[in-house]
Design a protein around this motif. Structure first.
Motif, PDB file in Angstrom:
ATOM      1  N   GLU A 222       0.784  -1.141  -0.046  1.00 23.41           N
ATOM      2  CA  GLU A 222      -0.022   0.101  -0.148  1.00 23.41           C
ATOM      3  C   GLU A 222       0.885   1.316   0.134  1.00 23.41           C
ATOM      4  OE1 GLU A 222      -2.342  -3.189   1.437  1.00 23.41           O
ATOM      5  OE2 GLU A 222      -0.487  -2.776   1.957  1.00 23.41           O
ATOM      6  N   SER A 223       1.939   1.265   0.737  1.00 33.03           N
ATOM      7  CA  SER A 223       2.706   2.239   0.843  1.00 33.03           C
ATOM      8  C   SER A 223       3.420   2.729  -0.559  1.00 33.03           C
ATOM      9  CB  SER A 223       3.767   2.593   1.853  1.00 33.03           C
ATOM     10  OG  SER A 223       4.841   1.311   1.966  1.00 33.03           O
ATOM     11  N   LEU A 224       4.146   1.553  -1.143  1.00 32.81           N
ATOM     12  CA  LEU A 224       4.639   1.701  -2.419  1.00 32.81           C
ATOM     13  C   LEU A 224       3.517   2.027  -3.484  1.00 32.81           C
ATOM     14  CD1 LEU A 224       6.557  -1.757  -2.281  1.00 32.81           C
ATOM     15  CD2 LEU A 224       7.545   0.454  -2.229  1.00 32.81           C
ATOM     16  N   ALA A 225       2.298   1.752  -3.456  1.00 32.03           N
ATOM     17  CA  ALA A 225       1.136   2.124  -4.358  1.00 32.03           C
ATOM     18  C   ALA A 225       0.997   3.521  -4.173  1.00 32.03           C
ATOM     19  CB  ALA A 225       0.117   1.139  -4.057  1.00 32.03           C
ATOM     20  N   ALA A 226       0.823   4.082  -2.900  1.00 27.41           N
ATOM     21  CA  ALA A 226       0.972   5.392  -2.665  1.00 27.41           C
ATOM     22  C   ALA A 226       1.990   6.320  -3.285  1.00 27.41           C
ATOM     23  CB  ALA A 226       0.541   5.687  -1.087  1.00 27.41           C
ATOM     24  N   GLU A 227       3.045   6.023  -3.324  1.00 27.17           N
ATOM     25  CA  GLU A 227       4.072   6.640  -3.706  1.00 27.17           C
ATOM     26  C   GLU A 227       4.256   6.761  -5.248  1.00 27.17           C
ATOM     27  OE1 GLU A 227       8.361   6.351  -2.370  1.00 27.17           O
ATOM     28  OE2 GLU A 227       7.432   4.897  -0.690  1.00 27.17           O
ATOM     29  N   VAL A 228       3.387   5.877  -5.914  1.00 33.28           N
ATOM     30  CA  VAL A 228       3.265   5.974  -7.230  1.00 33.28           C
ATOM     31  C   VAL A 228       1.935   6.433  -7.887  1.00 33.28           C
ATOM     32  CG1 VAL A 228       5.506   4.537  -8.019  1.00 33.28           C
ATOM     33  CG2 VAL A 228       3.015   3.474  -7.737  1.00 33.28           C
ATOM     34  N   ARG A 229       1.095   6.821  -6.581  1.00 37.56           N
ATOM     35  CA  ARG A 229      -0.215   7.220  -7.002  1.00 37.56           C
ATOM     36  C   ARG A 229      -1.081   6.322  -7.638  1.00 37.56           C
ATOM     37  NH1 ARG A 229       2.835  12.260  -7.596  1.00 37.56           N
ATOM     38  NH2 ARG A 229       2.223  13.704  -5.946  1.00 37.56           N
ATOM     39  N   CYS A 230      -1.256   5.013  -7.132  1.00 34.97           N
ATOM     40  CA  CYS A 230      -2.134   4.040  -7.796  1.00 34.97           C
ATOM     41  C   CYS A 230      -2.994   3.523  -6.539  1.00 34.97           C
ATOM     42  CB  CYS A 230      -1.506   3.047  -8.810  1.00 34.97           C
ATOM     43  SG  CYS A 230      -0.776   1.920  -7.559  1.00 34.97           S
ATOM     44  N   LYS A 231      -3.984   2.983  -6.789  1.00 39.31           N
ATOM     45  CA  LYS A 231      -4.938   2.414  -5.937  1.00 39.31           C
ATOM     46  C   LYS A 231      -4.789   0.762  -6.318  1.00 39.31           C
ATOM     47  CE  LYS A 231      -9.622   1.786  -3.953  1.00 39.31           C
ATOM     48  NZ  LYS A 231     -10.953   2.048  -4.155  1.00 39.31           N
ATOM     49  N   PRO A 232      -4.232   0.116  -5.416  1.00 41.69           N
ATOM     50  CA  PRO A 232      -3.869  -1.267  -5.821  1.00 41.69           C
ATOM     51  C   PRO A 232      -5.238  -2.120  -5.854  1.00 41.69           C
ATOM     52  CG  PRO A 232      -3.005  -0.950  -3.523  1.00 41.69           C
ATOM     53  CD  PRO A 232      -3.769   0.437  -4.219  1.00 41.69           C
ATOM     54  N   ASP A 233      -5.188  -2.880  -7.024  1.00 38.88           N
ATOM     55  CA  ASP A 233      -6.496  -3.774  -7.036  1.00 38.88           C
ATOM     56  C   ASP A 233      -5.913  -5.276  -6.529  1.00 38.88           C
ATOM     57  OD1 ASP A 233      -8.476  -5.632  -7.651  1.00 38.88           O
ATOM     58  OD2 ASP A 233      -8.457  -5.268  -9.665  1.00 38.88           O
ATOM     59  N   MET A 234      -5.967  -5.653  -5.255  1.00 37.27           N
ATOM     60  CA  MET A 234      -5.491  -6.883  -4.890  1.00 37.27           C
ATOM     61  C   MET A 234      -5.823  -8.106  -5.544  1.00 37.27           C
ATOM     62  SD  MET A 234      -3.313  -5.770  -2.347  1.00 37.27           S
ATOM     63  CE  MET A 234      -3.039  -7.472  -1.599  1.00 37.27           C
TER      64      MET A 234
ATOM     65  N   ARG B 240       1.964 -10.696  -1.534  1.00 38.70           N
ATOM     66  CA  ARG B 240       0.993  -9.848  -1.775  1.00 38.70           C
ATOM     67  C   ARG B 240       1.058  -9.259  -3.218  1.00 38.70           C
ATOM     68  NH1 ARG B 240      -0.057  -5.620   1.663  1.00 38.70           N
ATOM     69  NH2 ARG B 240      -2.395  -6.053   1.654  1.00 38.70           N
ATOM     70  N   GLN B 241      -0.055  -9.364  -3.949  1.00 42.36           N
ATOM     71  CA  GLN B 241       0.213  -8.849  -5.365  1.00 42.36           C
ATOM     72  C   GLN B 241      -0.805  -8.237  -5.576  1.00 42.36           C
ATOM     73  OE1 GLN B 241       2.058 -11.667  -8.086  1.00 42.36           O
ATOM     74  NE2 GLN B 241       0.069 -11.557  -9.419  1.00 42.36           N
ATOM     75  N   ALA B 242      -0.887  -6.962  -6.571  1.00 42.05           N
ATOM     76  CA  ALA B 242      -1.727  -6.238  -6.879  1.00 42.05           C
ATOM     77  C   ALA B 242      -1.677  -5.671  -8.314  1.00 42.05           C
ATOM     78  CB  ALA B 242      -2.176  -5.103  -5.994  1.00 42.05           C
ATOM     79  N   ILE B 243      -2.654  -5.529  -9.171  1.00 42.11           N
ATOM     80  CA  ILE B 243      -2.669  -4.719 -10.410  1.00 42.11           C
ATOM     81  C   ILE B 243      -2.903  -3.122  -9.955  1.00 42.11           C
ATOM     82  CG2 ILE B 243      -4.035  -4.427 -12.651  1.00 42.11           C
ATOM     83  CD1 ILE B 243      -4.932  -7.265 -12.487  1.00 42.11           C
ATOM     84  N   CYS B 244      -2.017  -2.549 -10.594  1.00 39.27           N
ATOM     85  CA  CYS B 244      -2.233  -1.053 -10.473  1.00 39.27           C
ATOM     86  C   CYS B 244      -2.073  -0.192 -11.952  1.00 39.27           C
ATOM     87  CB  CYS B 244      -0.855  -0.539  -9.671  1.00 39.27           C
ATOM     88  SG  CYS B 244      -0.943  -0.774  -8.001  1.00 39.27           S
ATOM     89  N   THR B 245      -2.767   0.851 -11.854  1.00 38.42           N
ATOM     90  CA  THR B 245      -2.860   1.797 -12.920  1.00 38.42           C
ATOM     91  C   THR B 245      -2.501   2.901 -12.515  1.00 38.42           C
ATOM     92  OG1 THR B 245      -4.443   0.178 -14.283  1.00 38.42           O
ATOM     93  CG2 THR B 245      -4.017   2.486 -14.945  1.00 38.42           C
TER      94      THR B 245
ATOM     95  N   GLY C 176       1.130   3.937 -16.711  1.00 36.98           N
ATOM     96  CA  GLY C 176       0.536   2.878 -17.352  1.00 36.98           C
ATOM     97  C   GLY C 176       0.159   1.766 -16.300  1.00 36.98           C
ATOM     98  N   LYS C 177       0.083   0.533 -16.715  1.00 31.47           N
ATOM     99  CA  LYS C 177      -0.732  -0.394 -15.893  1.00 31.47           C
ATOM    100  C   LYS C 177       0.592  -1.421 -15.684  1.00 31.47           C
ATOM    101  CE  LYS C 177      -4.323  -3.787 -16.087  1.00 31.47           C
ATOM    102  NZ  LYS C 177      -5.733  -4.324 -16.744  1.00 31.47           N
ATOM    103  N   PHE C 178       0.550  -1.768 -14.403  1.00 32.92           N
ATOM    104  CA  PHE C 178       1.626  -2.766 -14.198  1.00 32.92           C
ATOM    105  C   PHE C 178       1.107  -3.567 -12.623  1.00 32.92           C
ATOM    106  CE2 PHE C 178       1.941   1.392 -11.784  1.00 32.92           C
ATOM    107  CZ  PHE C 178       2.076   1.084 -10.331  1.00 32.92           C
TER     108      PHE C 178
END
Length: 134
Positions: free
Chosen positions: A35-47, A55-60, A64-66
């Motif tokens: 969650e903190s890494l996702a916040a740094e790159v401004r994405c809301k993780p889809d777990m 723990r793995q999530a799709i982020c956009t 881009g999407k990653f």
């Protein structure tokens, strides 16, 4: 002596930069939860996976999407990367985390998260041999 140090700094800054690569400095490698890494790159993780070991999530985001994954151990991370790289792709690797996406996305994420880029196997040569009849 100052000139020598500046020259050495410039060489170190450019070493590992390929054609067309950005020359801006790479920040220190980020650490933290998914969650903190996702916040740094401004994405809301889809777990997708929420287990003790991974723990793995799709982020956009605007880059881009990653896929963003965090691991409980260094060994678990390395085993996951070694298996995943067989499928190709671009991997941004930090301490107990990895982001997977296309080259442009991974390069952009590196500007925020730091880390090292690893490139998976290239199987494009094999596509010419597909479709053999029997």
């Amino acid at each position: 002596m100052t000139r020598l140090l500046l020259g050495a700094s410039a060489v170190l800054a450019l070493a590992g930069c390929g054609a067309g690569a950005e020359t801006r400095a790479v920040p220190p490698t980020a650490t933290g939860s998914l969650e903190s890494l996702a916040a740094e790159v401004r994405c809301k993780p889809d777990m997708q996976t929420d287990a003790d070991t991974i723990r793995q999530a799709i982020c956009t985001n605007t880059d881009g999407k990653f896929i963003l994954a965090t691991f409980s151990t260094d060994r678990g991370q390395r085993e996951w990367i070694n298996t995943a790289e067989d499928y190709g792709g671009f991997y941004l690797v930090g301490r107990k985390w990895v982001a997977v996406g296309d080259n442009g996305t991974v390069t952009a994420l590196r500007g925020t998260l730091g880390g090292d880029v690893e490139i998976g196997a290239n199987h494009s040569a094999h596509s010419a041999h597909s479709g053999h009849g029997g």
